[in-house]
Design an enzyme around this catalytic site. Structure first.
Site, PDB file in Angstrom:
ATOM      1  N   ASN A   1      17.082  19.936 -16.386  1.00 13.58           N
ATOM      2  CA  ASN A   1      16.159  18.931 -15.861  1.00 13.58           C
ATOM      3  C   ASN A   1      16.817  17.578 -15.576  1.00 13.58           C
ATOM      4  O   ASN A   1      16.123  16.595 -15.338  1.00 13.58           O
ATOM      5  CB  ASN A   1      14.983  18.742 -16.821  1.00 13.58           C
ATOM      6  CG  ASN A   1      14.270  20.039 -17.107  1.00 13.58           C
ATOM      7  OD1 ASN A   1      14.361  20.575 -18.198  1.00 13.58           O
ATOM      8  ND2 ASN A   1      13.583  20.587 -16.115  1.00 13.58           N
TER       9      ASN A   1
ATOM     10  N   MET B   1      16.353  12.458 -13.585  1.00 13.07           N
ATOM     11  CA  MET B   1      15.637  13.320 -14.508  1.00 13.07           C
ATOM     12  C   MET B   1      14.370  13.856 -13.861  1.00 13.07           C
ATOM     13  O   MET B   1      13.624  13.095 -13.248  1.00 13.07           O
ATOM     14  CB  MET B   1      15.285  12.501 -15.743  1.00 13.07           C
ATOM     15  CG  MET B   1      14.692  13.291 -16.839  1.00 13.07           C
ATOM     16  SD  MET B   1      14.656  12.239 -18.287  1.00 13.07           S
ATOM     17  CE  MET B   1      14.630  13.483 -19.511  1.00 13.07           C
ATOM     18  N   CYS B   2      14.147  15.135 -14.006  1.00 15.62           N
ATOM     19  CA  CYS B   2      12.920  15.750 -13.507  1.00 15.62           C
ATOM     20  C   CYS B   2      11.931  15.803 -14.666  1.00 15.62           C
ATOM     21  O   CYS B   2      12.060  16.611 -15.574  1.00 15.62           O
ATOM     22  CB  CYS B   2      13.222  17.151 -12.978  1.00 15.62           C
ATOM     23  SG  CYS B   2      11.847  17.831 -12.068  1.00 15.62           S
ATOM     24  N   LEU B   3      10.989  14.901 -14.632  1.00 16.76           N
ATOM     25  CA  LEU B   3       9.992  14.789 -15.700  1.00 16.76           C
ATOM     26  C   LEU B   3       8.652  14.622 -15.010  1.00 16.76           C
ATOM     27  O   LEU B   3       8.427  13.621 -14.322  1.00 16.76           O
ATOM     28  CB  LEU B   3      10.337  13.574 -16.572  1.00 16.76           C
ATOM     29  CG  LEU B   3       9.655  13.397 -17.902  1.00 16.76           C
ATOM     30  CD1 LEU B   3       9.933  14.589 -18.828  1.00 16.76           C
ATOM     31  CD2 LEU B   3      10.146  12.123 -18.582  1.00 16.76           C
TER      32      LEU B   3
END
Length: 153
Positions: free
Chosen positions: A80, A89-91
């Site tokens: 992520n 960041m993949c959040l």
């Protein structure tokens, strides 16, 4: 707008400082409340255990109506987090369509630390790492531990 944003950010910073999150240290960069350095300690029983990861949090002047931007300054082997110099960041909570003004920075930090415990391969930035996480967990853990030892000192 930035006056009300600054007031909200200052209040949230005070709340987090008064009730620190486990494994999370925060401090503004050069007293700029819109830019924070974050240090995450790798959670116990994760391949990141013992690591100290630096992150950058940038809050927009339109906060809380627009989400903050969170990125890793420390290189990390994680599905992520982008495996480049940006450390994007993949959040989910940080997506414009998912962010709500009621969301708080503390929730972002809790979710970021939670991703160190439990990556989300279904929402990956690095697809090859996500596939490895799903299909060869032992190798993923080994490489993540190696990177933690090398980069997260």
């Amino acid at each position: 707008m930035s006056g009300s944003a600054l007031k909200r950010i200052t209040r949230e910073f005070a709340e987090i400082s008064a009730n620190p999150l486990e494994g999370v240290v925060i401090f503004p960069i050069d007293a700029d409340m819109f830019k924070w350095n974050i240090e995450l300690t790798g959670p116990k029983d994760s391949p990141y255990e013992g690591g100290r990861f630096r992150l950058n949090l940038t809050l927009p002047e339109t906060y809380p109506f627009k989400p903050p931007v969170l990125s890793f300054a420390t290189k990390i082997y994680h599905p992520n987090v982008s495996n480049d110099d940006k450390g994007s960041m993949c959040l989910g909570i940080l997506r414009s369509d998912a962010w709500k003004p009621s969301c708080k920075i503390v929730a972002v930090l809790e979710m970021a630390r939670g991703l160190l415990l439990e990556p989300n391969p279904e929402d990956a930035v690095e697809n090859s790492i996500a596939m490895e996480y799903k299909n060869n967990r032992a190798n993923f853990d080994r490489i993540a531990r190696e990177w933690t030892r090398s980069y997260a000192k």
